[in-house]
Design an enzyme around this catalytic site. Structure first.
Site, short mmCIF file in Angstrom:
data_model
loop_
_atom_site.label_atom_id
_atom_site.label_comp_id
_atom_site.label_asym_id
_atom_site.label_seq_id
_atom_site.Cartn_x
_atom_site.Cartn_y
_atom_site.Cartn_z
CB VAL A 212 -0.97 0.03 1.20
CG1 VAL A 212 -1.99 -1.08 1.09
CG2 VAL A 212 -0.20 -0.09 2.53
CG ASP A 213 4.97 0.79 0.85
OD1 ASP A 213 4.72 0.04 -0.12
OD2 ASP A 213 5.82 0.52 1.71
CG ASP A 214 4.63 5.82 -3.07
OD1 ASP A 214 3.53 5.46 -3.55
OD2 ASP A 214 4.81 6.93 -2.55
#
Ligand code: WTA
Length: 629
Positions: free
Chosen positions: A498-500
């Site tokens: 869910v992060d980059d």
């Protein structure tokens, strides 16, 4: 056992830890594990005060219990027919020779050693030799470019770099030593000279005469290491002394040096290996070895259990797509641990590559690295495992040291694509955006509630980033960076990062790293990178690129940009697609709206959502039009 591990973690883990050899027992306080930043600094310790050595426990201890003549490692080379095996006795001798050599050249407890080796026996040998003398190994995946290797060398300042002159994967030979040479030149320029590069002559890939050499700095492994004694005293270390560093990508450009210590990691990798693969002493275990898996489940976990491990140097499609099953039959492999990307790529080649081998030795299958889609799961289960081998879909991370959510084979019904339930001692929770735990059937962010022995203790040289990245997003918890849902039966379904961070064939790549490589090209003004679904790799890298004013788009420039990324990070990070972008969708405060870019990249154009907050909404239409060109 799960209940006991939650009700009485100290008792549960002490009992298991007592099966290992400790020179000194740990303090009465078995662990401290404050995961709440609001109540003080994050400090995780397990078996503190205990003195042990993981190499001793993996090798000497197994030899002392009568397993010295058991095969520890089988090595299968890239070319069918090239193979080597080592018993526990022989492995210990090789480890001791290298350990003695490292001591001879001045490597001491706490010193860093960078290991840039392909899948040769010498990779686990080098890790174990460091562990034996209390040196901290930092393995850099041999697919990384010179610049990435240099960056890691500069960060941890090793006394020695250990490498091989070359490796063959499939039909290709890769000249690793050239890459190391460039990295060492680079690190020296940055004020981090490395005085010694110990090079293993992998003569099947390249003769030593063809290798570039710097006298005084470069030494052939074969010329020096075999001269040293085959016995080496163990350096007893504190449970909390560092064992290794492993760099991993985060959402900023700078890689994070994940630091693991000794005692807890030892107990945790051994225990997870034993239970998640239902290990029996007669098992033959074969694993794909990238990255952290090569540490926890090729080297330490299996050897601590006295297991026989098969490691494979080559590519799974060489000479053809049946190579994995050829290896299974050749070594009578019982446990086969791999990654969904490999399963998907072999699935495309057709069942006959599998069915031409018997595979009757197989008992347990394992998957790791990314969510396994149900169709790949079914193929693995039905075709590879003949519908009789349970699949351990193990969810874990470099940071967690070992398995966190995983089936125990045969213990409960499986669901294709679900990693099922937590391992002993692990309390996963799913939280919403505000950090509230959600019960029952739900979906949200995956966090862990309490410390476990295999947890990483810090990011090397940057404890603040450790706290900010993992413990501040949701106070009171370790935040994994993954999304997860839980179904009505309590099964966990991992849904990806869910992060980059993009997960390409199980390799974690930060979008910021790729972007910074792209913008280092003089004709690239700005870049924004997102992940898109990819049939085989799980995710592919999709780059939106804005050029410097007046520079025209061209095929040549596209290739040039891709090669810049390959050069700076490594071939595995090369973008699948370059999308020319006259402008990028930004908010009025200048923040790039990746949500919109993701939708454009995956052509979900009716799901763009609200674009009215953009500084210039017309860029979206331009981008869509250029995406078709
Ligand atoms: C992903 C690899 C779903 C996840 C051991 C995690 C998985 C990242 C699984 C860690 C799995 C790993 N199901 N996703 N069984 N295993 N992942 O640090 O996104 O290289 O955060 O460790 O891989 O990657 P790492």
């Amino acid at each position: 056992m799960y209940k006991k591990s939650i009700d009485d973690p100290a008792g549960f883990w002490s009992e298991i830890a007592s099966e290992f050899y400790w020179k000194e027992k740990w303090d009465p306080e078995v662990y401290t594990g404050n995961l709440d930043v609001t109540t003080g600094p994050i400090k995780i310790e397990w078996f503190k005060g205990g003195s042990t050595n993981i190499c001793y426990n993996a090798l000497d201890r197994n030899i002392e219990t009568g397993n010295g003549d058991k095969i520890a490692l089988y090595w299968e080379g890239n070319e069918p027919g090239s193979d080597v095996k080592l018993t526990y006795n022989e492995l210990l001798e090789k480890v001791c020779q290298l350990a003695n050599y490292l001591k001879h050249v001045g490597v001491k407890k706490g010193d860093a050693v960078v290991i840039y080796l392909p899948m040769l026996m010498e990779l686990p040998i080098a890790m174990l030799a460091c562990a034996r003398i209390g040196a901290v190994h930092s393995v850099v995946f041999a697919g990384f470019s010179a610049e990435s290797l240099a960056q890691r060398i500069i960060d941890c300042k090793p006394k020695v770099v250990i490498t091989a002159n070359a490796v063959r994967r499939g039909a290709k030979a890769i000249h690793l030593k050239d890459i190391v040479d460039n990295a060492l030149t680079e690190s020296e320029k940055s004020g981090v000279p490395v005085g010694l590069c110990l090079t293993y002559e992998n003569h099947l890939a390249m003769e030593r005469g063809a290798t570039k050499w710097q006298d005084g700095r470069d030494i052939w492994w074969q010329d020096v290491v075999p001269e040293f004694p085959t016995k080496c005293e163990v350096e007893w270390v504190d449970s909390e002394d560092p064992l290794f560093l492993l760099y991993t990508s985060g959402s900023t450009g700078k890689p994070k040096g994940v630091l693991h210590t000794t005692g807890g990691y030892m107990v945790y990798t051994a225990t997870t290996f034993k239970y998640a693969f239902d290990y029996k002493s007669s098992d033959i275990y074969c694993a794909d070895c990238g990255w952290i898996t090569g540490h926890s489940y090729v080297t330490y976990g299996p050897l601590l259990n006295g297991a026989t491990v098969v490691i494979f140097e080559g590519a799974p499609n060489y000479p053809d797509a049946g190579r994995s099953w050829d290896i299974v039959d050749k070594y009578k492999v019982t446990i086969f641990y791999t990654a969904p990307t490999l399963i998907r790529s072999l699935m495309r080649e057709g069942n006959e590559y599998v069915t031409r081998y018997s595979r009757k030795s197989l008992r347990v299958l394992g998957s790791v690295g990314e969510p396994i889609n149900p169709s790949a799961w079914r193929w693995f289960y039905n075709v590879v495992g003949n519908s009789r081998c349970p699949i351990s879909d193990t969810w874990w991370q470099t940071e967690t040291g070992g398995f966190m959510i995983t089936p125990l084979p045969g213990a409960w019904p499986q669901k294709p694509g679900s990693a099922t339930f937590p391992f002993f001692g692990v309390q996963p929770v799913i939280v919403d955006e505000k950090g509230n735990e959600i019960e029952g059937e739900c979906s949200g962010y995956l966090c862990i509630k309490r410390s476990w022995p295999g947890a990483f203790r810090t990011l090397y040289g940057d404890h603040e980033r450790y706290e900010t990245t993992y413990f501040k997003p949701f106070s009171g918890y370790y935040f994994s960076g993954d999304g997860c849902s839980r179904d009505k039966d309590g099964y966990h379904w991992l849904t990806g990062r869910v992060d980059d961070v993009i997960n390409v064939s199980g390799h974690r790549i930060g979008t910021a790293e790729v972007e910074s490589a792209l913008v280092s090209h003089p004709q690239c003004a700005e870049a924004a990178v997102v992940g898109v679904e990819h049939e085989v790799k799980g995710q592919g890298i999709y780059a939106f690129v804005t050029l410097v004013d007046g520079v025209p788009y061209s095929e040549e420039l596209r290739k040039d940009l891709i090669s810049t990324v390959r050069k700076q990070i490594g071939a595995f990070a090369a973008p699948e697609k370059i999308h020319w972008a006259p402008g990028l969708p930004k908010t009025r405060s200048g923040k790039i709206m990746r949500r919109i870019l993701r939708k454009i990249a995956s052509r979900q154009l009716d799901e763009l959502g609200d674009i009215s907050t953009l500084a210039d909404p017309s860029v979206v239409e331009q981008l869509i039009a250029l995406g078709d060109s």
